[in-house]
Motif scaffolding. Structure first.
Motif, PDB file in Angstrom:
ATOM      1  N   THR A  18      13.964   5.711   2.612  1.00 55.41           N
ATOM      2  CA  THR A  18      14.224   4.271   2.513  1.00 55.41           C
ATOM      3  C   THR A  18      13.869   3.768   1.117  1.00 55.41           C
ATOM      4  OG1 THR A  18      13.684   4.056   4.866  1.00 55.41           O
ATOM      5  CG2 THR A  18      13.754   2.035   3.562  1.00 55.41           C
ATOM      6  N   ILE A  19      12.735   4.226   0.601  1.00 54.62           N
ATOM      7  CA  ILE A  19      12.336   3.827  -0.754  1.00 54.62           C
ATOM      8  C   ILE A  19      13.406   4.252  -1.762  1.00 54.62           C
ATOM      9  CG2 ILE A  19      10.634   4.233  -2.581  1.00 54.62           C
ATOM     10  CD1 ILE A  19       8.581   4.676  -0.266  1.00 54.62           C
ATOM     11  N   GLU A  20      13.894   5.482  -1.609  1.00 57.39           N
ATOM     12  CA  GLU A  20      14.941   5.981  -2.514  1.00 57.39           C
ATOM     13  C   GLU A  20      16.179   5.073  -2.460  1.00 57.39           C
ATOM     14  OE1 GLU A  20      16.325   9.859  -1.385  1.00 57.39           O
ATOM     15  OE2 GLU A  20      18.120   9.723  -2.652  1.00 57.39           O
ATOM     16  N   ALA A  21      16.598   4.703  -1.248  1.00 55.12           N
ATOM     17  CA  ALA A  21      17.802   3.876  -1.107  1.00 55.12           C
ATOM     18  C   ALA A  21      17.590   2.482  -1.688  1.00 55.12           C
ATOM     19  CB  ALA A  21      18.187   3.784   0.373  1.00 55.12           C
ATOM     20  N   ARG A  34       8.809   5.258  -6.600  1.00 58.27           N
ATOM     21  CA  ARG A  34       9.779   6.256  -6.149  1.00 58.27           C
ATOM     22  C   ARG A  34       9.137   7.556  -5.692  1.00 58.27           C
ATOM     23  NH1 ARG A  34      15.195   5.338  -8.001  1.00 58.27           N
ATOM     24  NH2 ARG A  34      15.386   3.384  -9.151  1.00 58.27           N
ATOM     25  N   ASP A  35       7.896   7.816  -6.113  1.00 58.84           N
ATOM     26  CA  ASP A  35       7.254   9.081  -5.728  1.00 58.84           C
ATOM     27  C   ASP A  35       6.411   8.947  -4.465  1.00 58.84           C
ATOM     28  OD1 ASP A  35       5.347   7.472  -6.829  1.00 58.84           O
ATOM     29  OD2 ASP A  35       4.357   9.060  -7.972  1.00 58.84           O
ATOM     30  N   ALA A  36       6.424   7.793  -3.816  1.00 54.88           N
ATOM     31  CA  ALA A  36       5.600   7.597  -2.617  1.00 54.88           C
ATOM     32  C   ALA A  36       6.268   8.246  -1.404  1.00 54.88           C
ATOM     33  CB  ALA A  36       5.383   6.111  -2.356  1.00 54.88           C
ATOM     34  N   GLY A  37       5.436   8.787  -0.500  1.00 56.63           N
ATOM     35  CA  GLY A  37       5.963   9.303   0.757  1.00 56.63           C
ATOM     36  C   GLY A  37       6.222   8.191   1.756  1.00 56.63           C
ATOM     37  N   ALA A  38       5.487   7.086   1.605  1.00 56.40           N
ATOM     38  CA  ALA A  38       5.664   5.922   2.478  1.00 56.40           C
ATOM     39  C   ALA A  38       4.960   4.728   1.843  1.00 56.40           C
ATOM     40  CB  ALA A  38       5.087   6.184   3.865  1.00 56.40           C
ATOM     41  N   ALA A  87       0.865  -1.192   0.000  1.00 55.75           N
ATOM     42  CA  ALA A  87       0.000   0.000   0.000  1.00 55.75           C
ATOM     43  C   ALA A  87       0.897   1.236   0.000  1.00 55.75           C
ATOM     44  CB  ALA A  87      -0.911  -0.004   1.218  1.00 55.75           C
ATOM     45  N   CYS A  88       0.636   2.142  -0.960  1.00 52.44           N
ATOM     46  CA  CYS A  88       1.512   3.316  -1.137  1.00 52.44           C
ATOM     47  C   CYS A  88       0.753   4.587  -0.755  1.00 52.44           C
ATOM     48  CB  CYS A  88       1.981   3.407  -2.585  1.00 52.44           C
ATOM     49  SG  CYS A  88       2.694   1.856  -3.182  1.00 52.44           S
ATOM     50  N   PHE A  89       1.431   5.477  -0.039  1.00 47.51           N
ATOM     51  CA  PHE A  89       0.809   6.694   0.477  1.00 47.51           C
ATOM     52  C   PHE A  89       1.664   7.914   0.121  1.00 47.51           C
ATOM     53  CE2 PHE A  89      -0.490   3.168   3.064  1.00 47.51           C
ATOM     54  CZ  PHE A  89      -1.821   3.389   3.352  1.00 47.51           C
ATOM     55  N   LYS A  90       0.995   9.056   0.022  1.00 45.69           N
ATOM     56  CA  LYS A  90       1.725  10.305  -0.207  1.00 45.69           C
ATOM     57  C   LYS A  90       2.413  10.789   1.059  1.00 45.69           C
ATOM     58  CE  LYS A  90       0.869  11.246  -4.568  1.00 45.69           C
ATOM     59  NZ  LYS A  90       1.977  11.261  -5.555  1.00 45.69           N
ATOM     60  N   GLU A  91       1.760  10.557   2.214  1.00 44.98           N
ATOM     61  CA  GLU A  91       2.276  11.052   3.487  1.00 44.98           C
ATOM     62  C   GLU A  91       2.497   9.889   4.452  1.00 44.98           C
ATOM     63  OE1 GLU A  91       3.105  14.126   3.877  1.00 44.98           O
ATOM     64  OE2 GLU A  91       2.191  14.900   2.034  1.00 44.98           O
ATOM     65  N   VAL A  92       3.591   9.952   5.211  1.00 45.06           N
ATOM     66  CA  VAL A  92       3.892   8.886   6.158  1.00 45.06           C
ATOM     67  C   VAL A  92       2.845   8.836   7.273  1.00 45.06           C
ATOM     68  CG1 VAL A  92       5.420  10.267   7.626  1.00 45.06           C
ATOM     69  CG2 VAL A  92       5.786   7.810   7.439  1.00 45.06           C
ATOM     70  N   GLY A  93       2.263  10.001   7.621  1.00 42.34           N
ATOM     71  CA  GLY A  93       1.233  10.036   8.655  1.00 42.34           C
ATOM     72  C   GLY A  93       0.010   9.219   8.268  1.00 42.34           C
TER      73      GLY A  93
END
Length: 482
Positions: free
Chosen positions: A256-259, A270-274, A224-230
């Motif tokens: 972490t996603i970037e790494a 790559r564009d997900a916040g979390a 599940a991909c989100f824009k914000e970690v909150g």
């Protein structure tokens, strides 16, 4: 007993091929996976049996030299870093699976068995060993017992202590004693539970009886991909509150996603916040309703994309990204400092925001990859250890992060142990009376303080200074300019 005599007798105890005293060889053992703190031992021994461990313990006791047990050295809190001048007992030779009892779902193993090797042995017969730390391809079951390690699937299956039935340990006297029992019931005091998680400060583990867990009939893995970690944090709390407890629920933030995507292309956007990596297991008929509940809660909290792994290869790829995340940080920073604190699930979003503010104050970045389902956090402070003073700044930043966990109603460690890293903050977590009980318990088991001194409890004579790599860089630069 002088140093030369001790080395001679240790050599006789374990054999000349299984002792290291050369300073170059000893450098390989001067820290565990927390490289900020180091201590060079006087000798490294590799015992091959309980009897050899007993001889080593008695010799160290006679010489008045500390003994530090070590598995694979993957500990992230400095628990296996040797007290300077001590003897390091490394259990890599004691790596046999002694017996597997499928009828009673038990395995008897030596402490140096690699965690994943036991599951590989038992999977074809329908069983596995449930605790699964990220380092399970390298870490040992004895080391897991010393630290009471966790892992992604401990949300459903419990920590290491829930999977150990019995242990043989060698005390400071050199006596070998058996703790616990092979059955479900243990007569007398639960000394097994008392020793699990004692971080090598009580005794040396030389054998374990562990539980085997049946393989699930069905598994569903989703991303599940989100824009914000909150939004991802709130999803975690609502899923658990709805009673849809997954086997695993892991959160990774944008750094972490970037790494991970730079290093291994696990398939995270790559564009997900979390992202939340969620796994359900059990009977297929019971998984499907839970899957719908989880999907609905994700969508309600702003999930941008929700994806089900369509094959075992896709599932393995998603999990490999999570398991290799720590190593991937090398692609975005020269060094990182992995922390370990636990907070109530309802405080996840609030605490992550606090981490960002702390990082800004110290001029550093903090990444987050953690076991979200049980609130077990792994903030990672990214820094450059070649810059003078930056290592110390990263350590202070980490201390503030740990105190934020305590203020939120959490604890200093979820699964990495206290070791060297967090013993200063033990005074923030516990009052003097509680620390006093811990000190007396340790003295009762190891009255001479021979096992692994300088760990867990604040104070004491053994100290580990911060190792600043910039000093080494400066020395190298000076050598090249001559």
């Amino acid at each position: 007993m002088d140093q030369a005599t001790l080395i001679q007798k240790l050599t006789e105890a374990v054999g000349a091929d299984y002792i290291h005293t050369d300073p170059v060889a000893l450098r390989a053992y001067d820290c565990d996976a927390l490289t900020i703190y180091k201590g060079q031992p006087s000798a490294v021994v590799l015992p091959g049996s309980t009897e050899e461990v007993q001889r080593v313990v008695r010799l160290c006791r006679e010489a008045g030299v500390p003994l530090i047990p070590r598995g694979a050295g993957t500990c992230l809190s400095g628990g296996a870093t040797p007290a300077p001048g001590g003897v390091l007992a490394v259990f890599v030779r004691m790596n046999r699976i002694i017996e597997i009892d499928y009828e009673n779902r038990l395995a008897r193993v030596q402490p140096g068995v690699v965690n994943l090797h036991l599951s590989r042995e038992t999977l074809p017969r329908g069983f596995h060993y449930a605790p699964d730390p990220s380092s399970q391809m390298a870490c040992t079951i004895g080391g897991n017992a010393a630290e009471n390690s966790g892992g992604a699937h401990c949300l459903k299956y419990g920590m290491t202590t829930n999977h150990i039935q019995g242990m043989t340990v060698v005390l400071g006297s050199g006596d070998a004693v058996h703790l616990g029992a092979d059955g479900d019931e243990t007569p007398g005091l639960d000394l097994r539970g008392f020793f699990v998680g004692s971080e090598g400060t009580f005794a040396a583990i030389t054998e374990l009886t562990v539980r085997l867990t049946p393989n699930p009939e069905g598994v569903r893995t989703m991303l599940a991909c989100f824009k914000e970690v909150g939004d991802a944090c709130r999803t975690v709390s609502e899923v658990i509150a709805a009673g849809a407890v997954p086997a695993a629920m892991e959160l990774m933030d944008r750094y972490t996603i970037e790494a991970v995507e730079k290093v291994m292309q696990a398939g995270y956007p790559r564009d997900a916040g979390a992202v939340l990596l969620i796994e359900l297991d059990g009977l297929p008929s019971s998984i499907r309703p839970l899957e719908k509940i989880i999907r609905d809660i994700c969508m309600k909290n702003g999930c941008a994309t929700f994806r089900l792994a369509q094959s075992e290869a896709e599932r393995e790829s998603l999990w490999m990204g999570r398991k290799k995340a720590f190593g991937a940080f090398g692609a975005i920073a020269p060094a990182y400092y992995c922390l370990d604190g636990t907070v109530p699930r309802s405080k996840l979003a609030e605490v992550i925001d606090e981490f960002d503010r702390i990082a800004a104050r110290y001029g550093l970045r903090i990444t987050n990859v953690f076991h979200a389902g049980d609130g077990s956090l792994h903030p990672n402070v990214l820094f450059d250890d070649r810059v003078p003073g930056e290592t110390e700044r990263a350590v202070e930043c980490g201390a503030e992060v740990l105190r934020a966990c305590i203020r939120a109603g959490g604890v200093l460690s979820g699964e990495h142990g206290i070791g060297i890293e967090k013993k200063r903050e033990m005074r923030d977590q516990f009052d003097a009376a509680t620390l006093g009980i811990m000190e007396r318990a340790r003295e009762a088991v190891d009255p001479d303080g021979m096992f692994n001194p300088g760990k867990i409890l604040p104070g004491g004579e053994v100290e580990f200074p911060i190792c600043d790599a910039s000093q080494g860089v400066a020395r190298m630069a000076a050598a090249f300019t001559k």
